[in-house]
Motif scaffolding. Structure first.
Motif, PDB file in Angstrom:
ATOM      1  N   VAL A   1       8.872  -0.057   5.251  1.00 26.71           N
ATOM      2  CA  VAL A   1       8.935  -0.664   6.587  1.00 26.71           C
ATOM      3  C   VAL A   1       8.010   0.102   7.539  1.00 26.71           C
ATOM      4  CG1 VAL A   1      10.422  -1.216   8.549  1.00 26.71           C
ATOM      5  CG2 VAL A   1      11.278  -1.543   6.224  1.00 26.71           C
ATOM      6  N   VAL A   2       8.042   1.437   7.468  1.00 33.07           N
ATOM      7  CA  VAL A   2       7.165   2.270   8.317  1.00 33.07           C
ATOM      8  C   VAL A   2       5.693   1.987   7.987  1.00 33.07           C
ATOM      9  CG1 VAL A   2       6.420   4.653   8.792  1.00 33.07           C
ATOM     10  CG2 VAL A   2       8.867   4.112   8.680  1.00 33.07           C
ATOM     11  N   GLY A   3       5.340   1.998   6.698  1.00 32.03           N
ATOM     12  CA  GLY A   3       3.953   1.765   6.290  1.00 32.03           C
ATOM     13  C   GLY A   3       3.448   0.392   6.709  1.00 32.03           C
ATOM     14  N   ALA A   4       4.311  -0.631   6.590  1.00 29.42           N
ATOM     15  CA  ALA A   4       3.935  -1.993   6.988  1.00 29.42           C
ATOM     16  C   ALA A   4       3.680  -2.049   8.497  1.00 29.42           C
ATOM     17  CB  ALA A   4       5.045  -2.975   6.608  1.00 29.42           C
ATOM     18  N   SER A   5       4.553  -1.404   9.272  1.00 28.01           N
ATOM     19  CA  SER A   5       4.431  -1.440  10.733  1.00 28.01           C
ATOM     20  C   SER A   5       3.183  -0.687  11.194  1.00 28.01           C
ATOM     21  CB  SER A   5       5.681  -0.817  11.387  1.00 28.01           C
ATOM     22  OG  SER A   5       6.834  -1.388  10.821  1.00 28.01           O
ATOM     23  N   VAL A   6       2.921   0.485  10.597  1.00 27.52           N
ATOM     24  CA  VAL A   6       1.739   1.267  10.987  1.00 27.52           C
ATOM     25  C   VAL A   6       0.464   0.489  10.647  1.00 27.52           C
ATOM     26  CG1 VAL A   6       0.405   3.373  10.523  1.00 27.52           C
ATOM     27  CG2 VAL A   6       2.885   3.509  10.805  1.00 27.52           C
ATOM     28  N   THR A   7       0.432  -0.148   9.465  1.00 26.47           N
ATOM     29  CA  THR A   7      -0.745  -0.932   9.067  1.00 26.47           C
ATOM     30  C   THR A   7      -0.997  -2.056  10.071  1.00 26.47           C
ATOM     31  OG1 THR A   7      -0.219  -0.462   6.758  1.00 26.47           O
ATOM     32  CG2 THR A   7      -1.789  -2.228   7.161  1.00 26.47           C
ATOM     33  N   ALA A   8       0.085  -2.758  10.463  1.00 29.46           N
ATOM     34  CA  ALA A   8      -0.056  -3.838  11.440  1.00 29.46           C
ATOM     35  C   ALA A   8      -0.522  -3.285  12.786  1.00 29.46           C
ATOM     36  CB  ALA A   8       1.275  -4.575  11.598  1.00 29.46           C
TER      37      ALA A   8
ATOM     38  N   VAL B   1      -4.440   4.096   6.312  1.00 29.99           N
ATOM     39  CA  VAL B   1      -3.663   4.878   7.290  1.00 29.99           C
ATOM     40  C   VAL B   1      -2.169   4.576   7.127  1.00 29.99           C
ATOM     41  CG1 VAL B   1      -3.261   5.292   9.754  1.00 29.99           C
ATOM     42  CG2 VAL B   1      -5.588   4.937   8.914  1.00 29.99           C
ATOM     43  N   GLY B   2      -1.819   3.278   7.063  1.00 29.55           N
ATOM     44  CA  GLY B   2      -0.412   2.881   6.947  1.00 29.55           C
ATOM     45  C   GLY B   2       0.215   3.381   5.658  1.00 29.55           C
ATOM     46  N   GLY B   3      -0.513   3.236   4.550  1.00 30.87           N
ATOM     47  CA  GLY B   3       0.001   3.669   3.246  1.00 30.87           C
ATOM     48  C   GLY B   3       0.220   5.170   3.201  1.00 30.87           C
ATOM     49  N   LEU B   4      -0.735   5.923   3.804  1.00 34.19           N
ATOM     50  CA  LEU B   4      -0.595   7.387   3.791  1.00 34.19           C
ATOM     51  C   LEU B   4       0.586   7.822   4.657  1.00 34.19           C
ATOM     52  CD1 LEU B   4      -1.826  10.017   2.696  1.00 34.19           C
ATOM     53  CD2 LEU B   4      -3.009  10.230   4.888  1.00 34.19           C
ATOM     54  N   ILE B   5       0.692   7.246   5.865  1.00 33.95           N
ATOM     55  CA  ILE B   5       1.799   7.615   6.763  1.00 33.95           C
ATOM     56  C   ILE B   5       3.134   7.170   6.144  1.00 33.95           C
ATOM     57  CG2 ILE B   5       2.853   7.176   9.027  1.00 33.95           C
ATOM     58  CD1 ILE B   5       0.083   7.299  10.231  1.00 33.95           C
ATOM     59  N   GLY B   6       3.146   5.976   5.528  1.00 34.11           N
ATOM     60  CA  GLY B   6       4.362   5.506   4.862  1.00 34.11           C
ATOM     61  C   GLY B   6       4.795   6.435   3.744  1.00 34.11           C
ATOM     62  N   SER B   7       3.832   6.880   2.909  1.00 34.57           N
ATOM     63  CA  SER B   7       4.244   7.723   1.783  1.00 34.57           C
ATOM     64  C   SER B   7       4.557   9.148   2.242  1.00 34.57           C
ATOM     65  CB  SER B   7       3.211   7.697   0.647  1.00 34.57           C
ATOM     66  OG  SER B   7       1.978   8.167   1.081  1.00 34.57           O
ATOM     67  N   LEU B   8       3.941   9.599   3.355  1.00 35.86           N
ATOM     68  CA  LEU B   8       4.332  10.908   3.903  1.00 35.86           C
ATOM     69  C   LEU B   8       5.733  10.829   4.512  1.00 35.86           C
ATOM     70  CD1 LEU B   8       1.023  12.279   5.485  1.00 35.86           C
ATOM     71  CD2 LEU B   8       2.170  13.056   3.401  1.00 35.86           C
ATOM     72  N   THR B   9       6.077   9.663   5.081  1.00 35.04           N
ATOM     73  CA  THR B   9       7.440   9.442   5.580  1.00 35.04           C
ATOM     74  C   THR B   9       8.431   9.552   4.425  1.00 35.04           C
ATOM     75  OG1 THR B   9       6.585   7.923   7.256  1.00 35.04           O
ATOM     76  CG2 THR B   9       8.941   7.789   6.785  1.00 35.04           C
ATOM     77  N   ASP B  10       8.034   8.974   3.285  1.00 32.53           N
ATOM     78  CA  ASP B  10       8.856   9.050   2.078  1.00 32.53           C
ATOM     79  C   ASP B  10       9.091  10.518   1.683  1.00 32.53           C
ATOM     80  OD1 ASP B  10       9.417   8.992  -0.910  1.00 32.53           O
ATOM     81  OD2 ASP B  10       9.343   6.842  -0.516  1.00 32.53           O
ATOM     82  N   SER B  11       8.017  11.320   1.697  1.00 32.73           N
ATOM     83  CA  SER B  11       8.133  12.740   1.329  1.00 32.73           C
ATOM     84  C   SER B  11       8.985  13.507   2.337  1.00 32.73           C
ATOM     85  CB  SER B  11       6.747  13.383   1.244  1.00 32.73           C
ATOM     86  OG  SER B  11       5.968  12.724   0.286  1.00 32.73           O
ATOM     87  N   LEU B  12       8.761  13.218   3.632  1.00 31.82           N
ATOM     88  CA  LEU B  12       9.486  13.928   4.689  1.00 31.82           C
ATOM     89  C   LEU B  12      10.993  13.627   4.619  1.00 31.82           C
ATOM     90  CD1 LEU B  12       8.446  15.843   6.840  1.00 31.82           C
ATOM     91  CD2 LEU B  12       8.376  13.941   8.453  1.00 31.82           C
TER      92      LEU B  12
ATOM     93  N   ALA C   1       0.848  -1.200   0.000  1.00 35.47           N
ATOM     94  CA  ALA C   1       0.000   0.000   0.000  1.00 35.47           C
ATOM     95  C   ALA C   1       0.883   1.250   0.000  1.00 35.47           C
ATOM     96  CB  ALA C   1      -0.932  -0.004   1.204  1.00 35.47           C
ATOM     97  N   THR C   2       1.957   1.222   0.799  1.00 33.26           N
ATOM     98  CA  THR C   2       2.876   2.368   0.869  1.00 33.26           C
ATOM     99  C   THR C   2       3.604   2.576  -0.458  1.00 33.26           C
ATOM    100  OG1 THR C   2       3.235   1.959   3.214  1.00 33.26           O
ATOM    101  CG2 THR C   2       4.865   3.329   2.082  1.00 33.26           C
ATOM    102  N   ALA C   3       4.174   1.486  -0.982  1.00 36.83           N
ATOM    103  CA  ALA C   3       4.927   1.587  -2.238  1.00 36.83           C
ATOM    104  C   ALA C   3       4.008   2.027  -3.377  1.00 36.83           C
ATOM    105  CB  ALA C   3       5.580   0.242  -2.561  1.00 36.83           C
ATOM    106  N   GLY C   4       2.776   1.489  -3.392  1.00 32.23           N
ATOM    107  CA  GLY C   4       1.804   1.859  -4.420  1.00 32.23           C
ATOM    108  C   GLY C   4       1.389   3.313  -4.281  1.00 32.23           C
TER     109      GLY C   4
END
Ligand SMILES: [Zn+2]
Length: 284
Positions: free
Chosen positions: A265-272, A205-216, A122-125
């Protein structure tokens, strides 16, 4: 259904199809094609058709959004010296963590890895959709940290179109995983694991936080260079013109690939984590 020989055959056939499409549409380099084949076979062989189908859909849609309106987007990509085709390293930066989770779940069978696997995809996508579809927004995006307007494709740039696309992608992969898992349990004449019902919301939620981590990370820690001769910014220490570029921010080891890997890794952990929290609430 999850007969090992059938699953390996499916993995080889679909992996070969993805590799062929990747070459046909200039999306993958030669070693990128080998990588997608290897990852697809590994996921089908270890996890069966549900995980495999989510991965194949992820790959097809990532390719489709990249090819969509390509001539229009090439202008922004050329400016950054962005290669058209993904190499094995770029592909593993996105699919490495999902592949590790698929392999780990065989070694530690009692743990549930499907949720973080979907969260990583979800994050990578979300990141790919946000980058590719965000470029179609007429206005320039803003840097996530300073809100300053920057050119499309700049690491750490966010746009409304990009965020909307990221939300759509993250939710979609969670929903498709739930749908396919439901079909699997229906075939096995079993009930659906309640935790899986949270996949669409948790992946969102996980995908959005993961991709915002990517941007940050892209806006702060990622190495970013400027070529004085061409007056162009680049993610590589040596510009496409062959001259050494000056580092303007970030750490040299924090490449685009490291940023992509960390955010999955962040997106996967947040999703879990979100799934665990939601499952503990007293729902009917
Ligand atoms: Zn240059």
């Amino acid at each position: 259904m999850n007969d090992p020989v059938l699953m390996i055959t499916l993995g080889v056939l679909l992996g070969a199809l993805l590799a062929w499409l990747g070459g046909r549409f200039r999306l993958l380099t030669g070693n990128g094609q080998v990588t997608i084949l290897g990852v697809t076979v590994a996921v089908f062989a270890t996890q069966g058709w549900v995980w495999g189908a989510v991965l194949v859909l992820w790959s097809l849609l990532a390719g489709a959004v990249t090819v969509f309106r390509r001539p229009y987007k090439e202008h922004f990509k050329d400016r950054l010296g962005d290669d058209a085709a993904e190499s094995w390293l770029q592909l593993l930066a996105r699919l490495g963590w999902p592949a590790v989770l698929a392999l780990l779940s065989v070694a530690v069978a009692e743990m549930d890895y499907v949720v973080p696997f979907v969260g990583a995809l979800a994050t990578a996508g979300a990141d790919i959709w946000a980058t590719e579809l965000g470029m179609l927004q007429q206005q320039d995006p803003r840097l996530i940290t300073t809100r300053r307007r920057v050119a499309h494709g700049t690491p750490g740039a966010v746009s409304m179109m990009g965020i909307t696309a990221a939300l759509g992608a993250a939710w979609l992969f969670g929903f498709v995983a739930l749908l396919l898992s439901s079909i699997e349990t229906w075939r096995a004449d079993d009930g659906i694991d309640e935790r899986l019902l949270w996949l669409p919301l948790a992946a969102l939620v996980g995908g959005l936080i993961g991709s915002l981590t990517d941007s940050l990370l892209g806006a702060t820690a990622q190495a970013y260079y400027h070529c004085e001769v061409c007056d162009r910014y680049t993610e590589e220490p040596v510009h496409t013109c062959g001259r050494e570029a000056n580092q303007v921010r970030g750490w040299p080891w924090m490449t685009n690939e490291v940023v992509d890997f960390v955010s999955t890794v962040v997106g996967a952990s947040v999703t879990a984590g979100v799934t665990v929290l939601l499952a503990q609430l007293p729902w009917p």
